[in-house]
Design a protein around this motif. Structure first.
Motif, PDB file in Angstrom:
ATOM      1  N   ILE A  11      -2.387  -7.271   1.415  1.00 41.54           N
ATOM      2  CA  ILE A  11      -3.008  -6.645   0.247  1.00 41.54           C
ATOM      3  C   ILE A  11      -1.979  -5.851  -0.549  1.00 41.54           C
ATOM      4  O   ILE A  11      -1.941  -5.923  -1.780  1.00 41.54           O
ATOM      5  CB  ILE A  11      -4.193  -5.760   0.689  1.00 41.54           C
ATOM      6  CG1 ILE A  11      -5.320  -6.658   1.205  1.00 41.54           C
ATOM      7  CG2 ILE A  11      -4.675  -4.871  -0.448  1.00 41.54           C
ATOM      8  CD1 ILE A  11      -6.447  -5.926   1.907  1.00 41.54           C
ATOM      9  N   ASN A  14      -0.098  -8.021  -2.741  1.00 51.58           N
ATOM     10  CA  ASN A  14      -0.938  -8.804  -3.662  1.00 51.58           C
ATOM     11  C   ASN A  14      -0.981 -10.291  -3.327  1.00 51.58           C
ATOM     12  O   ASN A  14      -0.913 -11.133  -4.215  1.00 51.58           O
ATOM     13  CB  ASN A  14      -0.487  -8.601  -5.118  1.00 51.58           C
ATOM     14  CG  ASN A  14      -0.664  -7.180  -5.568  1.00 51.58           C
ATOM     15  OD1 ASN A  14      -1.683  -6.553  -5.294  1.00 51.58           O
ATOM     16  ND2 ASN A  14       0.345  -6.644  -6.251  1.00 51.58           N
ATOM     17  N   SER A  16      -3.172 -13.387  -1.567  1.00 44.07           N
ATOM     18  CA  SER A  16      -4.484 -13.787  -1.056  1.00 44.07           C
ATOM     19  C   SER A  16      -4.290 -14.323   0.363  1.00 44.07           C
ATOM     20  O   SER A  16      -3.166 -14.628   0.778  1.00 44.07           O
ATOM     21  CB  SER A  16      -5.098 -14.865  -1.943  1.00 44.07           C
ATOM     22  OG  SER A  16      -4.388 -16.084  -1.797  1.00 44.07           O
TER      23      SER A  16
END
Length: 109
Positions: A11, A14, A16
Motif C-alpha cells: 500500500i 501504491n 495493487s
C-alpha cells in the motif's frame, strides 16, 4: 506478522495486489492469503521474490522473533544456516526439506 508487513509495504508503494503478484511472479490468490494471514509460513523463495520487488533485504519481511535489534537474523538461525551450508546441503536441497516438513505436518496422524 509477515502478511501485515507485506500489505503495508504494498500500500505504501501504491501497488495493487495484482501488480505485486505479477512483479514477484507469484499467484495473486497466494499473495492474498499471505496478506490476510491465512498463509502464515510462505517459502523463503516467495519472501525473496517479494523483497526483491520492494528492494529490501529479506530480513525486513521476516517475523520479529527471527530478527535481532540490528535487523539481522538472530545468532541461532545464523548458526543453523551456517551448519547446513558447511554440511554440504545446497539451498535447493534445504528448500526441498522445508517443503517436505510443511507437507508432513499437514498429514493426518
Amino acid at each position: 506478522m509477515i502478511g501485515e508487513r507485506i500489505r503495508s509495504l504494498r500500500i505504501e508503494r501504491n501497488l495493487s495486489l495484482s501488480e505485486l503478484a505479477e512483479r514477484a511472479d507469484i499467484a495473486k490468490s497466494y499473495l492474498s492469503a499471505i496478506e490476510r494471514n491465512i498463509q502464515h509460513n510462505p517459502s523463503i523463495q516467495v519472501i525473496e521474490k517479494l523483497a526483491n520487488v520492494f528492494e529490501l533485504p529479506i530480513q525486513q519481511l521476516l517475523p520479529d522473533e527471527t530478527i535481532n535489534a540490528f535487523g539481522e537474523l538472530d545468532s541461532e538461525w545464523l548458526q543453523l544456516a551456517k551448519e547446513a551450508a558447511d554440511s554440504g546441503i545446497s539451498k535447493e536441497e534445504f528448500s526441498q526439506f522445508l517443503e517436505y516438513q510443511k507437507w508432513r505436518l499437514q498429514q493426518p496422524k
